[in-house]
Design an enzyme around this catalytic site. Structure first.
Site, PDB file in Angstrom:
ATOM      1  N   CYS A  14       0.901  -1.071  -0.246  1.00  0.00           N
ATOM      2  CA  CYS A  14       0.455   0.084   0.393  1.00  0.00           C
ATOM      3  C   CYS A  14       0.787   1.089  -0.089  1.00  0.00           C
ATOM      4  O   CYS A  14       0.570   2.046   0.962  1.00  0.00           O
ATOM      5  CB  CYS A  14      -1.277  -0.387   1.243  1.00  0.00           C
ATOM      6  SG  CYS A  14      -1.926  -1.599   1.279  1.00  0.00           S
ATOM      7  N   ALA A  15       1.937   0.932  -0.677  1.00  0.00           N
ATOM      8  CA  ALA A  15       2.640   1.963  -0.665  1.00  0.00           C
ATOM      9  C   ALA A  15       2.756   3.768  -1.718  1.00  0.00           C
ATOM     10  O   ALA A  15       3.359   4.352  -0.851  1.00  0.00           O
ATOM     11  CB  ALA A  15       3.844   1.606  -1.816  1.00  0.00           C
ATOM     12  N   GLY A  54       4.255   6.922  -2.244  1.00  0.00           N
ATOM     13  CA  GLY A  54       5.900   6.558  -2.272  1.00  0.00           C
ATOM     14  C   GLY A  54       6.959   7.256  -1.580  1.00  0.00           C
ATOM     15  O   GLY A  54       7.885   6.481  -1.219  1.00  0.00           O
ATOM     16  N   LYS A  61       7.107   6.362   2.214  1.00  0.00           N
ATOM     17  CA  LYS A  61       8.344   5.838   3.265  1.00  0.00           C
ATOM     18  C   LYS A  61       8.932   4.695   2.172  1.00  0.00           C
ATOM     19  O   LYS A  61      10.620   4.578   2.426  1.00  0.00           O
ATOM     20  CB  LYS A  61       7.388   4.894   3.322  1.00  0.00           C
ATOM     21  CG  LYS A  61       6.281   5.456   4.307  1.00  0.00           C
ATOM     22  CD  LYS A  61       5.501   4.821   5.248  1.00  0.00           C
ATOM     23  CE  LYS A  61       4.089   5.551   6.056  1.00  0.00           C
ATOM     24  NZ  LYS A  61       3.437   6.468   5.169  1.00  0.00           N
ATOM     25  N   CYS A  82      -2.550   5.739   9.495  1.00  0.00           N
ATOM     26  CA  CYS A  82      -2.513   6.226  10.481  1.00  0.00           C
ATOM     27  C   CYS A  82      -3.291   7.039  10.534  1.00  0.00           C
ATOM     28  O   CYS A  82      -4.372   7.997  11.022  1.00  0.00           O
ATOM     29  CB  CYS A  82      -2.678   7.905   8.704  1.00  0.00           C
ATOM     30  SG  CYS A  82      -3.217   7.725   7.849  1.00  0.00           S
TER      31      CYS A  82
END
Length: 438
Positions: free
Chosen positions: A258-259, A262, A264, A380
């Site tokens: 679930c990038a 991008g 992270k 989050c």
């Protein structure tokens, strides 16, 4: 009165009412509709429009309360948008620095741009009554309305954090600062600080974020030194902890689930450029494009796969990873101060669906982790069912899963680390680090 494009200034109020209508009545996100409304505006007007829209969303319960007091009956059909215009007027009068005269006269004038001329008299009368009765200084009827939160979310937070509720509510209303993460593959931290100082851009450092800086004032980040050169990324301090907690090592294969967008993934590369491979997985093809755009600007490379993390058979090559970051789909309740539309787009019924999806993804990606490997679960969110309760359930049902307690909460029955909005100026976030027994 006109701006440099010849547009009536009152049109900005009309634009704000239209965006609010799209969010609150049609369920669009601010990320979708606000940029379209801002597209032809100069920078100052773009900022003003966002401030008005976000302001109304932050204070919506009290604005709706005032509206119900002063409007005899709800408006319908094409006149429904007038309710949003009136609440915009209330916000200007109660919470902004807009003069009373401008707040009334230009909000009334916006009826023309909305093709609701028949409503001008009503809007004018309601706003003037609001001023005459000094309603902006009357106390809210209850704590939930004063909180700016929907009833369902206020009740959840009240039940979960009774002793912290007041501070939590206050922090969720405060505007979030802009955090930057210096791309140390492009520039040293000292050099980037010097570049900011040379432009008289004030910033703070954070003792817990080696490459993180906090801007003293909001700005258009594309105008900051080195944006096009990839000197930095915009990433909140809480999100910056993900790569550090995952702690990528050289010659490892890493999966970022679930990038998008991008940030992270890029941070992992910056922390450990000698990883064997990083795969960025994203279910949404459009959002996957955002990952590539960030890679291009920052000068990073990794494998991007469009695929569903809960259905690995559709994309996985059966090679296990040493480390996995699962930034799970969640309610996003930890970033409401940054994106106030979230609290009105998210519904109570959504939480159960999200919790089930998180369970499915956790179970799916666990099989992709090598024995002895590390999985970092992140959201989050600030809701227990998405965070420590989710991880407690997983640990109790997964025999080879071990909790790494090195940054655990103080309470042993609440695995992981819960960061609340405002903690060290960060967004709300949750992390739990799980080890797979060898």
């Amino acid at each position: 009165m006109k701006n440099h494009k010849g547009r009536q200034v009152a049109n900005l109020r009309a634009d704000a009412a239209k965006v609010l209508f799209q969010i609150l009545e049609e369920g669009q996100s601010a990320r979708e509709c606000l940029p379209l409304a801002q597209a032809q505006l100069k920078d100052q007007d773009k900022a003003w429009l966002q401030e008005m829209v976000y302001g109304v969303l932050r204070h919506l319960p009290i604005l709706q309360f005032w509206l119900r007091q002063l409007l005899d009956k709800p408006l319908k059909n094409r006149f429904k948008i007038t309710e949003h215009l009136i609440m915009l007027g209330f916000y200007q009068l109660a919470f902004s620095r807009v003069s009373q005269h401008a707040a009334v006269s230009e909000t009334v004038a916006a009826c023309q741009s909305l093709n609701t001329l028949a409503m001008k008299g009503l809007v004018n009368a309601i706003l003037r009554t609001f001023i005459r009765e000094d309603m902006a200084n009357q106390a809210a009827p209850n704590e939930q309305i004063a909180s700016g939160l929907p009833k369902w979310l206020y009740k959840k937070l009240e039940n979960a954090y009774p002793t912290q509720l007041a501070q939590l509510v206050d922090n969720m209303q405060i505007k979030a600062p802009i955090w930057l993460r210096v791309n140390t593959q492009k520039i040293t931290i000292a050099e980037f600080k010097q570049a900011l100082s040379a432009e008289n851009i004030e910033f703070q450092t954070s003792e817990n974020h080696i490459s993180g800086l906090i801007l003293a004032k909001g700005c258009d980040v594309t105008t900051l030194p080195g944006f096009a050169l990839g000197w930095f990324a915009v990433q909140d301090g809480a999100a910056q902890l993900a790569a550090e907690y995952l702690n990528p090592q050289a010659d490892e294969n890493i999966l970022d689930c679930c990038a998008a967008p991008g940030g992270k993934t890029c941070h992992m590369i910056e922390l450990q450029p000698n990883v064997k491979s990083i795969t960025a997985l994203e279910v949404d093809a459009y959002r996957a494009q955002r990952i590539q755009e960030n890679f291009d600007r920052l000068g990073h490379k990794a494998t991007i796969i469009v695929g569903d993390a809960s259905q690995p058979n559709s994309w996985w090559d059966n090679k296990q990873y040493e480390r996995i970051l699962l930034d799970a789909p969640c309610s996003a309740t930890g970033i409401i101060r940054r994106h106030p539309d979230i609290k009105w787009l998210r519904k109570a019924k959504d939480i159960e669906v999200l919790v089930e999806l998180q369970k499915q993804i956790l179970a799916a990606v666990w099989s992709q982790l090598k024995p002895g490997g590390t999985l970092l679960y992140a959201t989050c969110s600030i809701l227990p069912e998405e965070n420590h309760l989710q991880i407690s359930h997983f640990l109790s049902n997964t025999s080879d899963a071990i909790l790494d307690t090195s940054f655990n909460n103080d309470s042993v029955d609440k695995p992981g680390r819960q960061i609340f909005p405002g903690d060290q100026q960060m967004d709300g976030f949750y992390y739990a680090r799980l080890l797979k027994s060898a």
